[in-house]
Design a protein around this motif. Sequence first.
Motif: not given
Length: 527
Positions: A324-333, A368-375
């Motif tokens: 049994a697994y937890s499952m996650r969906l990410y927009k980028q991160e 952008e709320f994408d889990g990354q600071p690159f922008d």
Amino acid sequence: MHLFSGAAALLALSQRANAAFGLTSTSSRYIVDTDGGLVFEVNRSNGDITSLKYNGVEYQGTGKASAINSGLGTSSVTGETVNGYVKITVKSNSLPVTQYFVAKPKEAIIYMATYNSKEVDPGELRWLARLRTSELPTGVHGNVGDTRGCTAFEGKDTFKCSNGETRCKMYTSDRFIDDKVHCVSGSKAQVCMIMPGTAYETSASGPFMRDINSQTGDSDQELYWYMNSGHVRTEPWRFGLQGPYAMAFTSPNNKPSEDLDMSFFGSLSIQGYVAASGRGSVTGSATGVPSQFETVVHWFNKDAQYWTKASNGKYTSPLMKPGAYSMRLYKQEFLVANDTVTVAAGQTATKDIASKEQNKPVIWRIGEFDGQPFDLKNGDKIERMHPSDTRMGSWGGSFAAESLKAKDFPMALWSKQGGTASVTFTLTQDQVKGHVIRVGTTLSFKGGRPSVKINSWTGNDPGAPVLIDSRGITRGAYRGWGDVYTWDVPSSAFKVGSNTLTLGVYGSGDATWLSANYILDALELQD
């Protein structure tokens, strides 16, 4: 000189022509000739690799051997030929670790796997090849991990050079989801780590975890594959078989394929190995993520982890161990959905997952709320250099929302460095009402979290996030819990005309770059 060089070449060709695949031994070592240009030697008392000759050139370093961590110590080391493959098994007498080295005919590759039954002191598990810098001077991502001629200024692993540039072995890292092959190279050869298929399934902290890939020193070029460590780790260790993985020798600029077939491990009696027939998979749709962002699907439990990138709204998982697994969906991160799924051997489960992100109207948004600071400002550099590096732009500052571009706003704030960041913005009479400030972060250090002030109104301290007891931004890491903070701001805080948001840091620490800090994902004022 020319006659000598020609004679040496003829001798090397003659020796190469007479080579044959197989295993030989002396009282102190096993010698494996792959008949693919690679001959390597393993110490029979501890399992260290003490020689790595490729096309007649020695690449093993002159100091320490190549081994798991800094060596497994006194071990039971056996060598045998099984089903046409050479297999060397190293069982440590003092550590809960068994290491496997495997060779196939006609390939310059050492196939490996590592079995651990519990955590190993001092809290990390890694393959470390100590190679010769003289033969392989270029590390992963060039010179970012090249410490030669530089002086340590933060711990024993972060260095500053005379020109103000910084170096650290952590700057050589890449996200696990992308890091399938990485290499160190020279004029005659390159040596590459290959992590194919489900090599990361028993590592920790998911698809966006990053760890050391190389470090270039005066004598040794260190080539790593980190299976588990405490470097910004967000999960406990997992135990079992790490890998299979491989170390390949090739000609320069001939990067090996990431699609390395490891299925033959099923015929070698490798502890913990689960063949394809004992696995299942998951398939379905992954929707709701805008097309300009990666759509990443992630599965995990206490024993295993997997991930994939969806394409055109569809995905198929790697072959997974039953459970049994937890499952996650990410927009980028950026996490946008959670679910669960059960995997059975020999079966394909179907599970659709859709983004639950709610995008509310905003007056302004930075990043952008994408889990990354690159922008954001300096985000394009932070993976490969220290925030004090002379190539970095300034930190903190004052900005006007109406003309602000994300790339001009600093991607991190410190309690003792760089100053606050303020945003001025204009409101009309109709806009003077209650609003929500939303601040996304990707990683915190020493409890750092946002403080917000609008004009004379000050938001409550949201409280320290769960501690990740590891340096982050100064070692090129940006990924942690991905906390998002919100404040309900009353209408009385605003006024018609010019308003100012001041963004700072709750937290403490000394007046260095190791004071409390956090990395920004994005921030917005909701309408």
